[in-house]
Each structure stands twice: as structure tokens, then as C-alpha cells.
Design a protein around this motif. Structure first.
Motif, mmCIF file in Angstrom:
data_model
loop_
_atom_site.group_PDB
_atom_site.id
_atom_site.type_symbol
_atom_site.label_atom_id
_atom_site.label_comp_id
_atom_site.label_asym_id
_atom_site.label_seq_id
_atom_site.Cartn_x
_atom_site.Cartn_y
_atom_site.Cartn_z
ATOM 1 N N VAL A 55 10.926 -11.504 2.917
ATOM 2 C CA VAL A 55 9.458 -11.881 2.909
ATOM 3 C C VAL A 55 8.146 -10.790 3.725
ATOM 4 O O VAL A 55 7.773 -10.330 2.779
ATOM 5 N N TYR A 56 8.540 -10.358 4.833
ATOM 6 C CA TYR A 56 7.530 -10.085 5.321
ATOM 7 C C TYR A 56 7.998 -8.395 5.149
ATOM 8 O O TYR A 56 6.491 -8.031 5.099
ATOM 9 N N GLU A 57 8.870 -8.027 4.799
ATOM 10 C CA GLU A 57 8.873 -6.597 4.332
ATOM 11 C C GLU A 57 8.091 -6.220 3.181
ATOM 12 O O GLU A 57 7.824 -5.330 3.028
ATOM 13 N N GLN A 58 8.329 -7.417 1.978
ATOM 14 C CA GLN A 58 8.110 -7.193 0.203
ATOM 15 C C GLN A 58 6.070 -7.018 0.961
ATOM 16 O O GLN A 58 5.881 -6.338 0.110
ATOM 17 N N GLN A 59 5.839 -7.811 2.239
ATOM 18 C CA GLN A 59 4.468 -7.957 1.944
ATOM 19 C C GLN A 59 3.841 -6.704 3.377
ATOM 20 O O GLN A 59 3.421 -5.836 2.124
ATOM 21 N N PHE A 60 4.931 -6.398 4.148
ATOM 22 C CA PHE A 60 4.344 -5.109 4.770
ATOM 23 C C PHE A 60 4.702 -4.338 5.021
ATOM 24 O O PHE A 60 4.078 -2.998 5.577
ATOM 25 N N GLY A 61 5.752 -3.900 4.133
ATOM 26 C CA GLY A 61 6.963 -2.842 5.094
ATOM 27 C C GLY A 61 6.222 -1.251 4.256
ATOM 28 O O GLY A 61 6.601 -0.240 5.703
ATOM 29 N N ARG A 62 5.417 -1.688 3.204
ATOM 30 C CA ARG A 62 4.607 0.030 2.946
ATOM 31 C C ARG A 62 3.400 0.346 4.241
ATOM 32 O O ARG A 62 3.343 1.996 4.230
ATOM 33 N N TYR A 63 3.743 -0.552 5.028
ATOM 34 C CA TYR A 63 2.454 -0.289 6.258
ATOM 35 C C TYR A 63 2.968 0.208 7.229
ATOM 36 O O TYR A 63 2.490 0.522 8.365
ATOM 37 N N PHE A 64 4.324 -0.232 7.579
ATOM 38 C CA PHE A 64 5.280 -0.393 8.978
ATOM 39 C C PHE A 64 5.852 0.560 8.622
ATOM 40 O O PHE A 64 7.211 0.788 7.771
ATOM 41 N N GLY A 65 6.760 1.015 9.904
ATOM 42 C CA GLY A 65 7.795 2.090 9.507
ATOM 43 C C GLY A 65 7.718 3.717 9.344
ATOM 44 O O GLY A 65 8.327 3.717 8.606
#
Length: 122
Positions: free
Chosen positions: A99-109
Motif C-alpha cells: 500500500v505504501y509503495e502504491q501511494q508513495f513509490g513514485r516519489y521515492f527510490g
């Protein structure tokens, strides 16, 4: 008179399935705990995604779920710690990291973190 709804919960992490009764004016997570059902949670304030579920069927109200973006809410995600049943429901727990990746993944990494540079240098 307060309405009570049947909530079916599939805990993907343990494989357990639970059926509980939840009054419309009570948080689902708290009511589950009162009925002996252990589910993942952390903050109890709607700020993290530990208690995230995907709604399979039914209606849920989560006005205090600040930990979920409107886009994820529109895709059927909810936070049980601050959710109210508005009909009979069927939900499935989610992996917090997914869920975290779906929500914020495009901003991190997005590459290496560089420490010590002034803000105006890249």
C-alpha cells in the motif's frame, strides 16, 4: 436506533477469516478487537497504512483516513482503524509495504541519496 452490519474479514497475512458484527457508529478495528479478532494496526489514527484493507464488497466511510490518498480510496482501499461500516462488508487485509509503495513509490527510490550538497546544487 443504531444499525449493525456484518463484516467479513480475510486476513491475508495469517490466512484467517473472521465474521464480526459492527455497529455503524463504531470503528471496525476496535470492534473486531472487542470480539477477539487480532488484526494488524499501528497508529490507530488513520495516519499509517498498517491496518489497510481492500474492500471487496459493501460500503465504508473513513472521513479521518489521512494516511490514504483519494486515489487509493477510490480504488477501494480503507483503513480499519478509522472506518465505519455503511453496509454489510467484505474486506481483505493488505501488506503495508504494498500500500505504501502504491501511494508513495513514485516519489521515492529515484536514485542515490546525496548528502552534504547545498540545496541549490544537483
Amino acid at each position: 436506533m443504531t444499525r449493525t452490519y456484518t463484516v467479513k474479514i480475510h486476513n491475508r497475512q495469517t490466512g484467517d477469516r473472521h465474521v464480526i458484527q459492527v455497529p455503524e457508529d463504531r470503528y471496525i478495528l476496535q470492534n473486531a478487537e472487542n470480539q477477539g479478532v487480532n488484526l494488524p494496526f499501528s497508529c490507530r489514527n488513520g495516519a499509517c497504512t498498517t491496518c489497510a484493507v481492500r474492500v471487496i464488497s459493501g460500503e465504508i466511510d473513513q472521513p479521518e483516513a489521512m494516511g490514504l490518498s483519494p486515489a487509493l480510496r477510490d480504488r477501494g482501499y480503507a483503513l480499519l482503524c478509522v472506518s465505519y461500516a455503511r453496509s454489510d462488508l467484505e474486506v481483505e487485509t493488505q501488506d503495508e509495504d504494498e500500500v505504501y509503495e502504491q501511494q508513495f513509490g513514485r516519489y521515492f527510490g529515484k536514485g542515490k541519496v546525496r548528502v552534504g550538497l547545498p540545496l541549490d546544487e544537483d
